[in-house]
Motif scaffolding. Structure first.
Motif, PDB file in Angstrom:
ATOM      1  N   PHE A  44       0.859  -1.167   0.000  1.00 54.45           N
ATOM      2  CA  PHE A  44       0.000   0.000   0.000  1.00 54.45           C
ATOM      3  C   PHE A  44       0.896   1.217   0.000  1.00 54.45           C
ATOM      4  N   CYS A  45       0.319   2.327  -0.213  1.00 55.01           N
ATOM      5  CA  CYS A  45       1.082   3.558  -0.122  1.00 55.01           C
ATOM      6  C   CYS A  45       0.193   4.614   0.485  1.00 55.01           C
ATOM      7  N   GLU A  46       0.807   5.690   0.887  1.00 55.90           N
ATOM      8  CA  GLU A  46       0.071   6.760   1.550  1.00 55.90           C
ATOM      9  C   GLU A  46      -1.127   7.201   0.722  1.00 55.90           C
ATOM     10  N   ASN A  47      -0.897   7.433  -0.544  1.00 51.32           N
ATOM     11  CA  ASN A  47      -1.998   7.967  -1.332  1.00 51.32           C
ATOM     12  C   ASN A  47      -3.019   6.909  -1.703  1.00 51.32           C
ATOM     13  N   GLY A  48      -2.602   5.637  -1.687  1.00 53.10           N
ATOM     14  CA  GLY A  48      -3.577   4.568  -1.830  1.00 53.10           C
ATOM     15  C   GLY A  48      -4.509   4.568  -0.628  1.00 53.10           C
ATOM     16  N   VAL A  49      -3.931   4.779   0.555  1.00 54.22           N
ATOM     17  CA  VAL A  49      -4.755   4.840   1.772  1.00 54.22           C
ATOM     18  C   VAL A  49      -5.760   5.979   1.673  1.00 54.22           C
ATOM     19  N   LYS A  50      -5.290   7.116   1.179  1.00 51.24           N
ATOM     20  CA  LYS A  50      -6.221   8.240   1.049  1.00 51.24           C
ATOM     21  C   LYS A  50      -7.380   7.862   0.130  1.00 51.24           C
ATOM     22  N   ALA A  51      -7.049   7.239  -0.989  1.00 52.44           N
ATOM     23  CA  ALA A  51      -8.098   6.892  -1.955  1.00 52.44           C
ATOM     24  C   ALA A  51      -9.098   5.929  -1.327  1.00 52.44           C
ATOM     25  N   VAL A  52      -8.568   4.959  -0.582  1.00 55.71           N
ATOM     26  CA  VAL A  52      -9.445   3.955   0.013  1.00 55.71           C
ATOM     27  C   VAL A  52     -10.275   4.566   1.138  1.00 55.71           C
ATOM     28  N   ALA A  53      -9.622   5.343   2.020  1.00 54.94           N
ATOM     29  CA  ALA A  53     -10.340   5.943   3.143  1.00 54.94           C
ATOM     30  C   ALA A  53     -11.423   6.893   2.634  1.00 54.94           C
TER      31      ALA A  53
END
Ligand SMILES: Nc1nc2c(c(=O)[nH]1)N[C@H]1C(S)=C(S)[C@@H](COP(=O)(O)OP(=O)(O)OC[C@H]3O[C@@H](n4cnc5c(=O)[nH]c(N)nc54)[C@H](O)[C@@H]3O)O[C@H]1N2
Ligand SMILES: Nc1nc2c(c(=O)[nH]1)N[C@H]1C(S)=C(S)[C@@H](COP(=O)(O)OP(=O)(O)OC[C@H]3O[C@@H](n4cnc5c(=O)[nH]c(N)nc54)[C@H](O)[C@@H]3O)O[C@H]1N2
Ligand SMILES: [Mo]
Length: 764
Positions: A67-76
């Motif tokens: 995962f990556c930081e911006n993947g987390v943002k997209a998912v959250a």
């Protein structure tokens, strides 16, 4: 916590604790941190969902916590607990919501009910699904010429949704498929098809482990493809060269602290993601590659004179290419003065960069929007290909071309038929399968759709995802044009400005997101499939409960509209809408590359779609890889502007806290900007030249001469290490300045990385 100052120092490396803190904030902000964290554990896992963040490939050993930081943002952002219900719409008129920011609209949460626009109250009101489908069908069937309806697709749509959509739209009678790709990697598709006979990249993830030199051109992976940083970092660690060409010094392309590396996090270490960094002027990259080709030819001559081994791959050139001599002539005819002026790099720098090519047995070249969003993007990309062909750097391990895609399935959508050019093999196969004729005349791309809306020719606009009105150039013109339509329909997860420009009849149809469990009428869990930048196709199944019981999958919604509009004499929409396996069977029958589709996508990493150029088969009219022979542009926009010391060339790009028109937050940590988005990055001396000081506020004015006033009001000047005459700022706020008539030759992509502007100081 005290609000950070706008120019607070940016972090030293990309990733690291800053990234983890940001991840924590996003998960907490999503209102359900535990569920959010669990959700992340399933991102890009064989039994989870494909991360909606970007189109970078997943590693073979898919068990790592990818995962990556911006993947987390997209998912959250998708997994938020906040909801936009019919009550919300009852409280706020469309007129009122239009004044909200992009961030505020999406921040309200997930759409829960199908909504219909009621002009009398200027509000959206709840509507039943069947009524919505019937209402849409009624308006679509009232249009005499199907060519007056525009069917937009954003690249998050799955293969199944996209394929069903194109089936419906073509049965309805048009090839009007404007899609986000028209504004994104279209130039890559056009250029690569002309040069190597396939509009996709040729490398796989493994090639990054084998390349001796990797050129990273015009892209910012630290923000937009963070998982790519890990691959670049691994490359530098094993001694490969990673050579960057970017107008700005982007943090992620210098150092990266891997948040998944415990020791590194404890010790506060970070590792290099590049070995060499060159900063051209906007639009200067074609000149760089031309210059590097000159160096290669000079080296070849020198080797020959000295009796050394040749520098060029003569066997490859003879067997696989066409047009080499003409190309060599055009390279030799290009003079260094023009190359240096256009690129902003010195001959010495270009010689140095070319040295990294010459010393490498295998080379990969990657690129993204810094290359594709210029007027001369197609010849620019073909020049990159020319250069790579010289030493046979296509179609062997560790070597090849890699246009790094944007949306997580933008490449797949094109593969399964979202293409306004109506590819003959696809249409032939569709006709054979369905037994009815399909339209063959090319339909509208994004710019043609805009033209049809502005002229009043278009009557209807349907969007499978995305935010057309904010992503397109000249947003203020589009706004009015959309409201003049008879029908607008948005299939979406979250509320955005495109929904607030309703035509006479308008619907918002809320759909499941990729992270959510999708069950059919028999309770069977459905998966969708997507294709990444490396042509890997894999399955994706959601794991969260749907945001609302009312939601339908994109596939069900398309089937519903289709059945109501064209009837089910030719296609059994109910059956397809209820079973994604059946759609895949249909895809397999129409597109031979998808052999054994249902089985193949259930394997952990999915399967690789056959890529002709990767095995040195050239599906071009000449049967070979074609060298192109375009001259450098006489003048790039930068060169046109330089005579006039009051105009500048603006690139519009992404901050670290956004996903296209989705604005997660107001910070751009790696560039040291916090709490605001209305900024323009500018060289200190240029700031002085316009009589301003750092931090002053300006109006940014478009210089395109068509009588339209293009103003982006009240932006703060941020002094930045950027070439003189070049400035930068964020999309979508600056889209009001991008003229829709300013686009790439052959690609029709808005030239949003080379917009001519000047400034008006605001009173202090
Ligand atoms: N988190 C996050 N991820 C995303 C997205 C997102 O918005 N947020 N968007 C997705 C999409 S749809 C896409 S297309 C990709 C976009 O990925 P990128 O292409 O990385 O996107 P941009 O932010 O537009 O960055 C353009 C980069 O090119 C450089 N550049 C601009 N002009 C030139 C030039 O003329 N020459 C050179 N050499 N460099 C130049 C800029 O300085 C900047 O670093 O990312 C995808 N992934
Ligand atoms: N000036 C300027 N303009 C640009 C660019 C630039 O660099 N500069 N970049 C261009 C590029 S590269 C691109 S790709 C386009 C992007 O253009 P689009 O793809 O049209 O825009 P997005 O912002 O990605 O769309 C966001 C919306 O998609 C919807 N959405 C999110 N997830 C889903 C889903 O799972 N299903 C459905 N149906 N809807 C969903 C949400 O409602 C959200 O509001 O913009 C282009 N415009
Ligand atoms: Mo994109």
């Amino acid at each position: 916590m005290a609000k950070k100052q706008p120019f607070e120092k940016a972090s030293k490396a990309a990733g690291g604790w800053g990234a983890l803190k940001s991840v924590g904030r996003q998960l907490v902000g999503s209102g359900k941190p535990v569920a959010g964290a669990k959700t992340m554990l399933k991102a890009n896992q064989p039994d989870g969902f494909d991360c909606p963040g970007c189109a970078w490939g997943d590693p073979e050993h898919g068990s790592s916590f990818e995962f990556c930081e911006n993947g987390v943002k997209a998912v959250a952002w998708e997994a938020t607990r906040a909801r936009v219900t019919p009550d919300f719409f009852a409280k706020h008129s469309v007129q009122e919501l239009r004044c909200w920011s992009d961030h505020d609209l999406e921040h309200q949460g997930r759409l829960t009910h199908p909504m219909r626009y009621d002009a009398d109250s200027d509000r959206y009101v709840a509507v039943g699904w069947e009524d919505a489908f019937a209402g849409i069908a009624d308006r679509l069937n009232a249009i005499e010429d199907p060519g007056q309806a525009e069917f937009y697709t954003s690249g998050r749509a799955s293969n199944e949704a996209a394929f069903l959509y194109q089936t419906f739209v073509r049965l309805y009678g048009t090839n009007n498929f404007p899609d986000c790709s028209n504004m994104c990697h279209e130039a890559s598709g056009v250029a690569l098809t002309e040069s190597i006979g396939i509009g996709k990249g040729t490398v796989q993830l493994e090639d990054f482990e084998k390349a001796d030199t990797i050129f990273v051109v015009g892209q910012n992976p630290g923000t937009n493809h963070p998982r790519m940083l890990a691959d670049l970092r691994k490359a530098t660690e094993r001694g490969a060269r990673v050579v960057v060409f970017n107008t700005l010094k982007e943090k992620g392309l210098q150092r990266f602290a891997d948040p998944q590396n415990k020791l590194e996090m404890i010790r506060g270490g970070s590792k290099a993601t590049s070995t060499d960094y060159f900063r051209p002027r906007l639009g200067g990259d074609m000149a760089i590659f031309r210059g590097m080709a000159k160096v290669v030819f000079a080296a070849e001559d020198a080797a020959q004179a000295a009796g050394d081994a040749p520098v060029l791959d003569h066997a490859f050139i003879a067997e696989h290419s066409q047009g080499f001599e003409d190309y060599r002539a055009v390279v030799e005819a290009t003079d260094w003065a023009q190359i240096e002026d256009q690129s902003g790099l010195s001959r010495t720098q270009i010689e140095e960069a070319a040295g990294f090519y010459l010393e490498a047995d295998s080379v990969v070249a990657t690129w993204a929007m810094g290359i594709t969003q210029h007027r001369h993007s197609v010849p620019m990309i073909r020049e990159i290909v020319n250069f790579m062909l010289l030493r046979g750097n296509i179609g062997r391990p560790g070597a090849g071309l890699c246009p790094v895609r944007g949306h997580s399935n933008v490449q797949g959508d094109r593969t399964v038929g979202i293409n306004e050019k109506a590819p003959k093999p696809l249409i032939d196969a569709m006709e054979k399968e369905l037994g009815v004729p399909m339209p063959r005349e090319p339909g509208h791309n994004v710019l043609q759709a805009i033209g049809a809306m502005l002229s009043g020719e278009a009557r209807a606009f349907i969007a499978l995802g995305g935010n057309f009105a904010r992503a397109t150039p000249d947003s203020q013109l589009i706004d009015q044009a959309m409201r003049n339509l008879d029908l607008t329909v948005n299939i979406a997860t979250k509320l955005n400005h495109s929904h607030l420009m309703p035509g006479a009849h308008s619907y918002i149809l809320p759909c499941l997101g990729r992270t959510e469990i999708d069950r059919n009428s028999k309770g069977v869990r459905q998966i969708v499939t997507v294709e990444d930048s490396m042509s890997m196709v894999h399955g994706s199944g959601g794991i969260n409960l749907p945001a609302s019981k009312e939601l339908k999958s994109e596939v069900q919604i398309i089937a519903g509209i289709a059945k109501a509009t064209v009837g089910d004499a030719v296609v059994d929409w109910d059956a397809l809408g209820d079973d994604n396996d059946k759609i895949r069977e249909l895809i397999e029958r129409v597109l031979p590359a998808f052999e054994n589709y249902n089985e193949a996508v259930r394997k952990p990493r999915g399967f690789h779609l056959f890529n002709s150029a990767a095995v040195r088969q050239w599906n071009t009219p000449t049967g070979r890889a074609n060298f192109s022979v375009a001259d450098l542009p006489k003048e790039t926009e930068w060169q046109q502007a330089k005579g006039d010391d009051q105009t500048y060339i603006l690139q519009t790009f992404r901050s670290h806290d956004q996903y296209n028109t989705t604005v997660y937050g107001m910070d751009d940590r790696y560039r040291g900007v916090y709490g605001e988005r209305n900024v323009v990055f500018m060289h200190r001396d240029d700031i002085a030249l316009i009589g301003a000081e750092a931090g002053d506020r300006v109006d940014v004015l478009g210089c395109f001469e068509d009588g339209v006033d293009r103003t982006a009001a009240d932006f703060r000047l941020v002094p930045y290490d950027i070439p003189r005459g070049c400035v930068a700022g964020y999309y979508p706020e600056l889209n009001v300045l991008v003229p829709h008539q300013h686009y790439g030759d052959k690609s029709f992509t808005p030239s949003s990385k080379s917009v001519r502007v000047n400034f008006r100081l605001r009173a202090k």
